[in-house]
Scaffold this active site. Structure first.
Site, mmCIF file in Angstrom:
data_model
loop_
_atom_site.group_PDB
_atom_site.id
_atom_site.type_symbol
_atom_site.label_atom_id
_atom_site.label_comp_id
_atom_site.label_asym_id
_atom_site.label_seq_id
_atom_site.Cartn_x
_atom_site.Cartn_y
_atom_site.Cartn_z
ATOM 1 N N LEU A 189 0.852 -1.181 0.000
ATOM 2 C CA LEU A 189 0.000 0.000 0.000
ATOM 3 C C LEU A 189 0.887 1.229 0.000
ATOM 4 O O LEU A 189 2.003 1.202 0.543
ATOM 5 C CB LEU A 189 -0.888 0.027 1.250
ATOM 6 C CG LEU A 189 -1.859 -1.142 1.449
ATOM 7 C CD1 LEU A 189 -2.550 -1.012 2.805
ATOM 8 C CD2 LEU A 189 -2.895 -1.175 0.331
ATOM 9 N N ASP A 190 0.406 2.318 -0.573
ATOM 10 C CA ASP A 190 1.126 3.578 -0.471
ATOM 11 C C ASP A 190 1.354 3.902 0.994
ATOM 12 O O ASP A 190 0.569 3.510 1.866
ATOM 13 C CB ASP A 190 0.301 4.723 -1.076
ATOM 14 C CG ASP A 190 0.174 4.624 -2.587
ATOM 15 O OD1 ASP A 190 0.834 3.762 -3.177
ATOM 16 O OD2 ASP A 190 -0.597 5.417 -3.152
ATOM 17 N N ARG A 191 2.385 4.668 1.248
ATOM 18 C CA ARG A 191 2.707 5.034 2.642
ATOM 19 C C ARG A 191 1.526 5.708 3.328
ATOM 20 O O ARG A 191 1.230 5.439 4.494
ATOM 21 C CB ARG A 191 3.923 5.961 2.652
ATOM 22 C CG ARG A 191 4.349 6.394 4.044
ATOM 23 C CD ARG A 191 5.716 7.063 4.025
ATOM 24 N NE ARG A 191 5.726 8.316 3.301
ATOM 25 C CZ ARG A 191 5.465 9.497 3.850
ATOM 26 N NH1 ARG A 191 5.137 9.576 5.140
ATOM 27 N NH2 ARG A 191 5.518 10.602 3.140
#
Length: 503
Positions: A205-207
């Site tokens: 997942l994106d940060r």
């Protein structure tokens, strides 16, 4: 954006990494040592590595956490960046390489680092920066490292069995080491605080995205689920809160997406981009903002965020795609009226004015050191990212800069660099890869502030930075459900997605 290393490659595309703790060296046939000419410097052959997970107890013990103001912080620590020599560096002096390619630090810093024994060439202290680099030279640089704070919200373990670990990832945490993040990552926190050490990343997942995140406990399980991902058998459901009144009917967006900058982690709709498809369905509307269910059918970089921006309903607090830099319509319909370079510079300047450059994975020093062009250029520096789980994650520098849901991790991982070793800017960030608000730390047991030993060469130790608020570290995009052939994992609906929620 994985941890930047020194960025050397031994003249070819394939780079070898030095083993970390837990890695085994393969036995290699003994080579005859060539007779050296007078004054010629010997370079040992590169080491061969076996595959395997490399993060272990020694890595987790490098430093410790402390909690302050709703943030999880990492005590500054010493860390070695290690890499092999780039092909184009062969025949050039170390001083020349530092002065022409890595100008973030003055030459005086590198001279001081050499005097302090922090620069090593083939494990021997560098006494003279005029040393001429040769193919397969191995360089090690010891730095005093500072990491950005992340939310103190704990990682909730949703499922743990013999095959997988499934967690609810808080926003602001990268999945694995990348950029300036190492200990403040999901992989390290699970290893240090939950004794879950040999995990293989299945997706990421994106940060700034929260929600369901899966890890496999074995290579076999990882490959099995990976096959489902490749065959697009994995159903993914996200939820987000967007600006304005989203249409009540189902909306399908199939606009192609192009990466503008891997370095900053910015994408846009463009006919030259990759095919994408996202299905949206409104769940609620409170008069100002809408909660929307998102079903991505492909897994491109920032796909959901870019498609929502294109539709004119960007995520409420998206720190990239809901910014004034995109113009009065904030990118609706793909209308930007700026070149890519102008857009990136405008985004950087907007965050600079808000003292939030860290959201983009950039420090003020990056800009003041003359690296602004590299930051803002259409950089492929991080395109070949390292993988995680003991793999180098690409979040270079923001973990967001890759296909977030789709990146499949290779269990071959080494702990050397988390950004690609072929990055021209890696060495440039050697002493700048830091971001904690100074070297003052809070003692976990007494609760009193104590001043950590300052490092005389560390620029970060001389600075004081504004800490982000916990609210700034949350973006309203959440991975709610992942479903495969034999599994389905769900998290609770986040508080901000409730129908009666108000800002």
């Amino acid at each position: 954006m994985a941890e930047p290393g020194l960025g050397l490659s031994g003249g070819g595309d394939d780079e070898e990494e030095e083993p970390g703790p837990g890695d085994k060296e393969e036995a290699a046939p003994a080579r005859k040592k060539r007779r050296l000419a007078a004054g010629e410097r010997y370079v040992p052959p590169p080491r061969k590595l076996s595959t395997g997970v490399s993060f272990g107890a020694a890595h987790f013990a490098e430093t410790s956490y402390y909690f302050e103001g709703g943030l999880r912080k990492v005590r500054p620590y010493y860390f070695d960046f290690r890499t092999y020599c780039k092909g184009r560096w062969v025949g050039r002096s170390l001083l020349d390489v530092f002065s022409t390619e890595f100008r973030a630090q003055p030459l005086a810093y590198y001279r001081a680092a050499a005097r302090a024994g922090r620069l090593r060439l083939n494990e021997e202290p560098v006494r003279d920066l005029d040393v001429v680099l040769k193919n397969n030279d191995f360089l090690r640089n010891t730095v005093h490292r500072h990491e950005p704070p992340v939310t103190a919200q704990p990682i909730q373990i949703l499922v743990e069995d013999d095959e997988v670990v499934v967690v609810d990832k808080p926003s602001s945490l990268p999945v694995h080491p990348c950029g300036r993040f190492r200990h403040n990552t999901v992989i390290f926190i699970l290893g240090k605080e939950h004794d879950l050490k040999e995990l293989h990343t299945i997706h990421r997942l994106d940060r700034m995205t929260s929600g369901v995140l899966m890890f496999a406990k074995t290579v076999a399980v990882s490959k099995r689920i990976d096959e489902q991902v490749r065959e697009r058998q994995l159903e993914k459901e996200y939820v987000c809160r967007v600006m304005g009144e989203f249409p009540e009917h189902e909306v399908v967006c199939e606009e192609p997406i192009l990466v503008v900058s891997y370095k900053v982690g910015v994408c846009r709709v463009d006919p030259k981009g990759k095919f994408c498809k996202t299905i949206f369905q409104r769940l609620s509307y409170n008069g100002k903002t809408s909660v929307v269910k998102c079903l991505p059918r492909t897994g491109r970089t920032h796909q959901i965020r870019v498609h929502l921006q294109y539709l004119g309903h960007p995520i409420v607090n998206d720190p990239i795609y809901n910014m004034e830099a995109w113009g009065p319509d904030r990118g609706k319909g793909g209308k930007i009226d700026k070149t890519d370079e102008e857009l990136l510079k405008a985004l950087v300047e907007e965050h600079r004015s808000k003292q939030s450059l860290d959201i983009l994975g950039i420090l003020e020093e990056d800009l003041s050191s003359g690296a602004e062009n590299k930051v803002c250029g259409n950089s492929s520096d991080c395109k070949k990212s390292a993988q995680a789980d003991p793999v180098n994650e690409n979040s270079c520098p923001a973990e967001d800069a890759k296909d977030p849901e789709k990146d499949i991790k290779d269990p071959k991982r080494s702990d050397i660099a988390a950004c690609p070793l072929n990055s021209d800017t890696n060495l440039e960030t050697l002493e700048k890869n830091k971001e904690l608000d100074s070297c003052e730390n809070q003692d976990r047991q007494t609760g009193e502030k104590s001043s950590e030993e300052k490092d005389p060469l560390c620029v970060e130790c001389k600075m004081t930075r504004r800490d982000p608020s916990p609210k700034e570290l949350v973006m309203y995009l959440h991975a709610l459900r992942y479903k495969g052939a034999q599994f389905e994992y769900c998290s609770k609906m986040p508080e901000w997605a409730m129908e009666d929620w108000e800002e």
